[in-house]
Design a protein around this motif. Structure first.
Motif, PDB file in Angstrom:
ATOM      1  N   ASN A  34       1.233 -11.924 -16.036  1.00 49.23           N
ATOM      2  CA  ASN A  34       1.859 -11.386 -17.233  1.00 49.23           C
ATOM      3  C   ASN A  34       1.166 -11.833 -18.507  1.00 49.23           C
ATOM      4  O   ASN A  34       1.526 -11.377 -19.582  1.00 49.23           O
ATOM      5  CB  ASN A  34       3.324 -11.830 -17.305  1.00 49.23           C
ATOM      6  CG  ASN A  34       4.184 -11.091 -16.332  1.00 49.23           C
ATOM      7  OD1 ASN A  34       3.697 -10.397 -15.460  1.00 49.23           O
ATOM      8  ND2 ASN A  34       5.491 -11.240 -16.477  1.00 49.23           N
ATOM      9  N   ASP A 117       2.756  -3.483 -13.569  1.00 50.15           N
ATOM     10  CA  ASP A 117       3.184  -3.677 -14.949  1.00 50.15           C
ATOM     11  C   ASP A 117       3.112  -2.340 -15.673  1.00 50.15           C
ATOM     12  O   ASP A 117       2.580  -2.233 -16.757  1.00 50.15           O
ATOM     13  CB  ASP A 117       2.322  -4.728 -15.638  1.00 50.15           C
ATOM     14  CG  ASP A 117       2.868  -5.099 -17.010  1.00 50.15           C
ATOM     15  OD1 ASP A 117       4.100  -5.083 -17.172  1.00 50.15           O
ATOM     16  OD2 ASP A 117       2.071  -5.384 -17.908  1.00 50.15           O
ATOM     17  N   THR A 130       5.175 -10.560 -12.855  1.00 47.55           N
ATOM     18  CA  THR A 130       4.404  -9.612 -12.055  1.00 47.55           C
ATOM     19  C   THR A 130       4.058 -10.167 -10.672  1.00 47.55           C
ATOM     20  O   THR A 130       4.108  -9.413  -9.699  1.00 47.55           O
ATOM     21  CB  THR A 130       3.133  -9.205 -12.812  1.00 47.55           C
ATOM     22  OG1 THR A 130       3.522  -8.687 -14.082  1.00 47.55           O
ATOM     23  CG2 THR A 130       2.356  -8.157 -12.073  1.00 47.55           C
TER      24      THR A 130
END
Length: 180
Positions: A34, A117, A130
């Motif tokens: 992320n 994502d 994620t």
């Protein structure tokens, strides 16, 4: 009806093998994460745009890895075919396995989008890291494989596979994947 159900079941196994192989290829180049990075890849309009490391790796797979976009498209179309084939399989009489497969298919699609994502970024589900989505995606793949292997073994015990059935299922699977 029995042969049609067995043919669709064999096609599901073939689709799953394609999903597994393309997913394995994509996993070599995918970076779950992320953390925000700036895109500096080949796609000019997105240069210097901030994005997550996961989305950045997907863009790199699509634009810079040889055959990456083809693998992503094969992975997605064979996944759609796997879910659609499960519905057909259920209509032909495999309700017990098909319900598990449909639930796993929906969960697999959701976790695939979460790992990318992609569409879930602005939602409450997008707050999960994620790597969790990526791990869930891998776990669902193992569960789908287990359901398919168990049902395929039970189906083959009742009615043994023939070379004609296997060849027909392979041919129809390839045709259906490239048709989507």
């Amino acid at each position: 009806m029995e042969q049609a159900r067995q043919l669709v079941g064999e096609m599901l196994v073939c689709c799953f093998v394609v999903v597994l192989l393309t997913g394995g290829f994509l996993a070599f180049f995918y970076t779950p994460g992320n953390q925000m990075v700036f895109y500096d890849g080949a796609y000019e309009p997105l240069r210097t745009m901030p994005m997550s490391a996961a989305y950045n790796s997907i863009l790199e797979i699509s634009f810079e890895v040889r055959g990456g976009l083809l693998m992503r498209q094969l992975h997605q179309s064979s996944t759609y075919l796997l879910v659609f084939g499960t519905v057909v399989w259920a209509l032909l009489g495999r309700f017990r396995y098909a319900l598990a497969m449909l639930c796993l298919g929906v969960l697999g699609g959701l976790s695939g989008y979460g790992a990318a994502d992609d569409l879930l970024s602005g939602t409450a589900l997008g707050r999960l890291p994620t790597p969790w989505w990526y791990g869930l995606h891998l776990l669902v793949a193992v569960a789908v494989g287990a359901v398919l292997v168990i049902s395929s073994q039970r189906e083959a015990a009742r009615q043994p596979r023939t070379f004609r059935l296997v060849a027909l299922s392979l041919g129809l699977t390839v045709l259906a994947i490239f048709w989507l």
